[in-house]
Scaffold this motif. Structure first.
Motif, PDB file in Angstrom:
ATOM      1  N   LEU A 131     -62.704  20.381  10.208  1.00  0.00           N
ATOM      2  CA  LEU A 131     -63.989  19.916  11.094  1.00  0.00           C
ATOM      3  C   LEU A 131     -63.641  19.168  12.061  1.00  0.00           C
ATOM      4  CD1 LEU A 131     -67.027  20.746  11.646  1.00  0.00           C
ATOM      5  CD2 LEU A 131     -67.489  19.015  10.034  1.00  0.00           C
ATOM      6  N   ARG A 132     -63.073  17.917  11.691  1.00  0.00           N
ATOM      7  CA  ARG A 132     -62.854  16.999  12.495  1.00  0.00           C
ATOM      8  C   ARG A 132     -61.878  17.193  13.679  1.00  0.00           C
ATOM      9  NH1 ARG A 132     -62.795  11.351  10.075  1.00  0.00           N
ATOM     10  NH2 ARG A 132     -63.988  11.436   8.195  1.00  0.00           N
ATOM     11  N   ASP A 133     -60.800  18.109  13.130  1.00  0.00           N
ATOM     12  CA  ASP A 133     -59.811  18.743  14.228  1.00  0.00           C
ATOM     13  C   ASP A 133     -60.575  19.726  15.317  1.00  0.00           C
ATOM     14  OD1 ASP A 133     -57.803  17.177  13.177  1.00  0.00           O
ATOM     15  OD2 ASP A 133     -57.126  19.008  12.065  1.00  0.00           O
ATOM     16  N   ARG A 134     -61.481  20.437  14.814  1.00  0.00           N
ATOM     17  CA  ARG A 134     -62.283  21.481  15.389  1.00  0.00           C
ATOM     18  C   ARG A 134     -63.137  20.448  16.532  1.00  0.00           C
ATOM     19  NH1 ARG A 134     -65.342  25.294  12.293  1.00  0.00           N
ATOM     20  NH2 ARG A 134     -65.221  23.718  10.661  1.00  0.00           N
ATOM     21  N   VAL A 135     -63.826  19.618  16.106  1.00  0.00           N
ATOM     22  CA  VAL A 135     -64.742  18.711  17.151  1.00  0.00           C
ATOM     23  C   VAL A 135     -63.632  18.099  18.027  1.00  0.00           C
ATOM     24  CG1 VAL A 135     -66.261  16.572  17.325  1.00  0.00           C
ATOM     25  CG2 VAL A 135     -66.374  18.376  15.373  1.00  0.00           C
ATOM     26  N   VAL A 136     -62.727  17.574  17.776  1.00  0.00           N
ATOM     27  CA  VAL A 136     -61.998  16.803  18.870  1.00  0.00           C
ATOM     28  C   VAL A 136     -61.021  17.850  19.660  1.00  0.00           C
ATOM     29  CG1 VAL A 136     -59.790  15.445  19.302  1.00  0.00           C
ATOM     30  CG2 VAL A 136     -61.434  14.741  17.448  1.00  0.00           C
ATOM     31  N   SER A 169     -69.072  17.747  26.295  1.00  0.00           N
ATOM     32  CA  SER A 169     -69.417  16.322  25.698  1.00  0.00           C
ATOM     33  C   SER A 169     -69.672  16.054  24.385  1.00  0.00           C
ATOM     34  CB  SER A 169     -70.764  16.293  26.510  1.00  0.00           C
ATOM     35  OG  SER A 169     -71.771  16.919  25.823  1.00  0.00           O
ATOM     36  N   CYS A 170     -69.726  14.817  24.117  1.00  0.00           N
ATOM     37  CA  CYS A 170     -69.969  14.382  22.785  1.00  0.00           C
ATOM     38  C   CYS A 170     -71.162  14.945  21.958  1.00  0.00           C
ATOM     39  CB  CYS A 170     -70.059  12.707  22.896  1.00  0.00           C
ATOM     40  SG  CYS A 170     -68.354  12.127  22.757  1.00  0.00           S
ATOM     41  N   ARG A 171     -72.296  14.972  22.933  1.00  0.00           N
ATOM     42  CA  ARG A 171     -73.583  15.380  22.557  1.00  0.00           C
ATOM     43  C   ARG A 171     -73.540  16.937  22.098  1.00  0.00           C
ATOM     44  NH1 ARG A 171     -77.669  11.808  22.372  1.00  0.00           N
ATOM     45  NH2 ARG A 171     -77.456  10.003  23.525  1.00  0.00           N
ATOM     46  N   SER A 207     -72.857  20.832  14.544  1.00  0.00           N
ATOM     47  CA  SER A 207     -74.157  20.110  13.220  1.00  0.00           C
ATOM     48  C   SER A 207     -73.624  18.706  12.695  1.00  0.00           C
ATOM     49  CB  SER A 207     -74.399  21.147  12.330  1.00  0.00           C
ATOM     50  OG  SER A 207     -74.998  22.232  12.910  1.00  0.00           O
ATOM     51  N   VAL A 208     -73.108  17.940  13.655  1.00  0.00           N
ATOM     52  CA  VAL A 208     -72.751  16.600  12.931  1.00  0.00           C
ATOM     53  C   VAL A 208     -73.507  15.537  13.924  1.00  0.00           C
ATOM     54  CG1 VAL A 208     -70.448  17.311  11.934  1.00  0.00           C
ATOM     55  CG2 VAL A 208     -70.558  16.578  14.300  1.00  0.00           C
ATOM     56  N   SER A 209     -73.454  14.264  13.360  1.00  0.00           N
ATOM     57  CA  SER A 209     -73.845  13.281  14.470  1.00  0.00           C
ATOM     58  C   SER A 209     -73.075  12.934  15.666  1.00  0.00           C
ATOM     59  CB  SER A 209     -74.199  12.091  13.513  1.00  0.00           C
ATOM     60  OG  SER A 209     -73.039  11.472  13.182  1.00  0.00           O
ATOM     61  N   VAL A 210     -73.719  12.665  16.673  1.00  0.00           N
ATOM     62  CA  VAL A 210     -73.048  12.117  17.899  1.00  0.00           C
ATOM     63  C   VAL A 210     -72.207  10.992  17.626  1.00  0.00           C
ATOM     64  CG1 VAL A 210     -73.296  11.179  20.153  1.00  0.00           C
ATOM     65  CG2 VAL A 210     -74.945  12.991  19.350  1.00  0.00           C
ATOM     66  N   SER A 223     -63.511  11.029  17.973  1.00  0.00           N
ATOM     67  CA  SER A 223     -62.464  10.888  18.908  1.00  0.00           C
ATOM     68  C   SER A 223     -61.662   9.588  19.267  1.00  0.00           C
ATOM     69  CB  SER A 223     -63.255  11.130  20.059  1.00  0.00           C
ATOM     70  OG  SER A 223     -64.362  10.263  20.371  1.00  0.00           O
ATOM     71  N   GLN A 224     -62.284   8.421  18.671  1.00  0.00           N
ATOM     72  CA  GLN A 224     -61.751   7.258  18.845  1.00  0.00           C
ATOM     73  C   GLN A 224     -60.597   7.006  18.030  1.00  0.00           C
ATOM     74  OE1 GLN A 224     -65.091   4.337  18.208  1.00  0.00           O
ATOM     75  NE2 GLN A 224     -65.619   4.324  20.466  1.00  0.00           N
ATOM     76  N   LEU A 225     -60.750   7.646  16.774  1.00  0.00           N
ATOM     77  CA  LEU A 225     -59.794   7.655  15.831  1.00  0.00           C
ATOM     78  C   LEU A 225     -58.444   8.507  16.265  1.00  0.00           C
ATOM     79  CD1 LEU A 225     -58.822   6.749  13.022  1.00  0.00           C
ATOM     80  CD2 LEU A 225     -59.999   8.726  12.078  1.00  0.00           C
ATOM     81  N   HIS A 226     -58.899   9.667  16.782  1.00  0.00           N
ATOM     82  CA  HIS A 226     -57.783  10.536  17.239  1.00  0.00           C
ATOM     83  C   HIS A 226     -57.131  10.098  18.284  1.00  0.00           C
ATOM     84  CE1 HIS A 226     -55.917  13.915  19.457  1.00  0.00           C
ATOM     85  NE2 HIS A 226     -55.663  14.219  18.294  1.00  0.00           N
ATOM     86  N   ARG A 227     -57.728   9.277  19.260  1.00  0.00           N
ATOM     87  CA  ARG A 227     -56.988   8.410  20.486  1.00  0.00           C
ATOM     88  C   ARG A 227     -56.249   7.269  19.981  1.00  0.00           C
ATOM     89  NH1 ARG A 227     -61.990   8.795  24.053  1.00  0.00           N
ATOM     90  NH2 ARG A 227     -62.597   7.216  22.502  1.00  0.00           N
TER      91      ARG A 227
END
Length: 122
Positions: A9-14, A22-24, A31-34, A41-45
């Motif tokens: 899920l994290r990979d799909r969001v990134v 956009s983040c929103r 269906s996750v929080s902003v 995204s910060q963790l991925h960067r």
């Protein structure tokens, strides 16, 4: 404590953010929080991965350098209060909170218990 959401899920969001969402918008789509989208995204960067960090950072006890002195002091005066120990530590230049002294002594197995002979009759 809750478990971390899946890495998939994290990979799909990134990936959605990389595609221009956009983040929103990404938060609403998945269906996750902003805030989660921003953190991922910060963790991925920063690391190049979206894998969750290990839970519960373990901290080293702040009173570890004074361990020998503390154990000797409690052995010499077993009825010494935590506040008195805290004050003596401050005199030695080691500033520690009441809770830090308590946690240290509890971890060492040094707790003040009333004697069984003085308990009330059950």
């Amino acid at each position: 404590m809750t478990r971390a959401l899946s890495t998939d899920l994290r990979d799909r969001v990134v990936a959605a953010l990389a595609d221009g969402a956009s983040c929103r918008a990404a938060a609403k789509t998945f269906s996750v929080s902003v805030a989660s989208v921003v953190r991922w995204s910060q963790l991925h960067r920063a690391t190049g991965s979206t894998a969750p960090r290990p839970p519960g950072a373990r901290r080293r006890p702040v009173l570890l350098p004074e361990r020998d002195w503390l154990l000797a002091r409690v052995a010499a005066a077993p009825d010494l209060t935590l506040r008195a120990l805290q004050a003596e530590l401050a005199e030695r230049g080691m500033v520690a909170s009441y809770g830090a002294v308590w946690a240290f002594l509890a971890a060492e197995g040094l707790t003040f218990k009333k004697k069984l002979a003085r308990r009330r009759a059950a």
